[in-house]
Design an enzyme around this catalytic site. Structure first.
Site, PDB file in Angstrom:
ATOM      1  N   TRP A 159       0.836  -1.209   0.000  1.00 51.08           N
ATOM      2  CA  TRP A 159       0.000   0.000   0.000  1.00 51.08           C
ATOM      3  C   TRP A 159       0.868   1.255   0.000  1.00 51.08           C
ATOM      4  CZ3 TRP A 159      -0.319   4.132   3.340  1.00 51.08           C
ATOM      5  CH2 TRP A 159      -1.420   4.979   3.200  1.00 51.08           C
ATOM      6  N   HIS A 160       2.016   1.168   0.676  1.00 49.25           N
ATOM      7  CA  HIS A 160       2.855   2.347   0.807  1.00 49.25           C
ATOM      8  C   HIS A 160       3.564   2.729  -0.485  1.00 49.25           C
ATOM      9  CE1 HIS A 160       2.291   1.741   5.152  1.00 49.25           C
ATOM     10  NE2 HIS A 160       2.637   2.996   5.265  1.00 49.25           N
ATOM     11  N   GLY A 161       3.790   1.792  -1.363  1.00 52.76           N
ATOM     12  CA  GLY A 161       4.451   2.176  -2.598  1.00 52.76           C
ATOM     13  C   GLY A 161       4.800   1.005  -3.489  1.00 52.76           C
TER      14      GLY A 161
END
Length: 484
Positions: free
Chosen positions: A325-327
């Site tokens: 989700w973060h990258g």
């Protein structure tokens, strides 16, 4: 528009005046004002993506209405799938298209069948990961019949685009925030003062702690091959406080700003660096995302019920998804996997919910055992942040290799020694204030409340003075989580 900008310093008082003095007697007008200013706030960054958030809002609004009318299970499930596919589809395209494309072509190259596929120059819309999950929570909760679908288009649009938390959270649940748009808000001076206090503390975290740590963290990470092991350790340490001050500072400003308009948002950080184990850390760090994954992914998978294998599988899934989700980078996936490994001992031993109280509750200082637990948890967290900050896996591994070199215990050699020492003193003072306020919603929420007004205002003026002296007031530095 950035919270730490002159634009926002002008924008906020104007919106506050219109909200409470021009439209104070009309709830619908207040909500419409929030929609308009939220779109202005978002469009200040890039107006072209306003259509994206408007379309996502429209889809989930209409799907919510249909879910409220439809009784057939298969049709209801189909409507939910449409909502998930549209929202995750947009998120996947803008955030992960090139990542999957690059790995797809790399896999064919490794297999001896190189292919040529052109990547796209895609601009990631700010806040898409946050408002996508926020609007998805509405569709899922309506599907689960935990929430009645709304037919109030203005209130729903205001809920999705609410400007204080639009860019980087907290990721609000529809069950909490949406009903607040239905109720008449009455100005509460004590709530507004508390909001201003939290905004002030958030600005201190961002401009004094995070931005100054960023200067050293960026210098060390970007030139890691030139530094000793001790300097690399300090680089990771500075990044740990950069990301905490930056992200929790944003959340403080968002929550405080919301209070100015009569809204209550969920707490997003609860002093995570005082956690006594990794399980407690994840109950205190980015709580809106952690609980989102818990309620909408982890529990539906079976959660902590069932066999030990099932528990371990679900834990890895949730941490890997959280990392992704973060990258779109393998470093985030490894960061998630590493945190899953950290989490396993507590899960296997059944002690993952051991530390639910405030650290050193009722005491000024932690016990020796708590001190060891807090420091060891912090060190594990700092080590994991290296993968989060590194440009790629090669960079992460070379950084770690350099950190554990023979000069690990050498004396750090700073070009600007005075600046580095000043920053370390500021961090030490910051830790002390956070520790004293660890039982509140934010560090200074109760600081000096029982003392005289002169004491409190002196404290506020000192914080403002610190921001003026140590903060970078000449440059508007973006928040880290805008890239997620």
């Amino acid at each position: 528009m950035l919270f730490n900008s002159l634009d926002f310093a002008v924008f906020l008082p104007i919106v506050f005046f219109l909200y409470w003095f021009v439209f104070k007697n009309n709830l619908r007008s207040q909500n419409l004002l929030i929609v308009v200013v939220s779109y202005v706030f978002y469009g200040w960054w890039d107006w072209r993506f306003l259509a994206l958030i408007a379309f996502s809002t429209l889809i989930d609004f209409l799907i919510g209405i249909e879910l409220g009318k439809e009784g057939d299970k298969l049709k209801r499930r189909g409507l939910l799938i449409v909502s998930v596919l549209v929202n995750i589809g947009f998120l996947g395209f803008f955030k992960y298209y090139n990542f999957f494309l690059d790995n797809f072509t790399a896999a064919f190259s490794i297999a001896g069948m190189p292919i040529q596929v052109n990547s796209l120059n895609i601009i990631l819309p700010v806040g898409i990961s946050f408002y996508t999950f926020q609007t998805l929570s509405y569709s899922i909760d309506v599907y689960r019949r935990k929430l009645e679908p709304t037919r109030d288009w203005i209130s729903f649009t205001a809920f999705v685009s609410f400007f204080p938390q639009l860019m980087a959270g907290p990721i609000e649940r529809a069950t909490n925030l949406l009903p607040q748009f239905y109720k008449k808000r009455v100005f509460d001076s004590s709530l507004a003062i508390d909001g201003l206090r939290q905004i002030l503390w958030g600005l201190f975290k961002k401009m004094v702690i995070a931005d100054n740590c960023a200067e050293y963290a960026n210098l060390i990470f970007n030139n890691s091959s030139e530094y000793s092991g001790s300097m690399l350790v300090l680089g990771a340490f500075f990044f740990a406080f950069q990301i905490y001050g930056d992200f929790s500072g944003y959340s403080d400003i968002a929550i405080g700003t919301s209070r100015l308009f009569g809204f209550s948002l969920m707490q997003n950080f609860a002093f995570p660096y005082f956690s006594r184990d990794i399980a407690e850390f994840w109950r205190r760090w980015h709580m809106s995302l952690t609980t989102w994954f818990r309620d909408y992914v982890y529990i539906p998978l079976g959660g902590s019920r069932g066999s030990l294998y099932g528990k371990i599988r679900n834990t890895f899934i949730i941490f890997l998804v959280s990392g992704f989700w973060h990258g779109a980078n393998w470093t985030f996936i490894v960061w998630g996997a590493l945190n899953a490994l950290y989490f396993l001992p507590s899960l296997i031993s059944g002690k993952n919910r051991k530390n639910l109280n405030v650290p050193a509750e009722g005491s000024r200082l932690p016990s020796f055992k708590e001190t060891v637990s807090i420091l060891s948890t912090f060190m594990l967290t700092v080590f994991a942040w290296i993968f989060f900050r590194a440009e790629n896996m090669t960079h992460a591994m070379s950084y770690i290799g350099g950190m554990f070199s023979e000069d690990l215990f050498s004396i750090p050699n700073f070009t600007n020694l005075k600046g580095a020492v000043t920053l370390l003193v500021l961090i030490a003072g910051f830790i002390i204030i956070e520790w004293k306020g660890r039982g509140g919603q934010y560090a200074i929420s109760k600081f000096g409340i029982k003392r005289s007004r002169v004491f409190r205002w002196s404290m506020y003026l000192l914080i403002i003075l610190a921001i003026d002296i140590f903060g970078n007031t000449s440059e508007e530095i973006e928040f880290i989580y805008f890239q997620f």
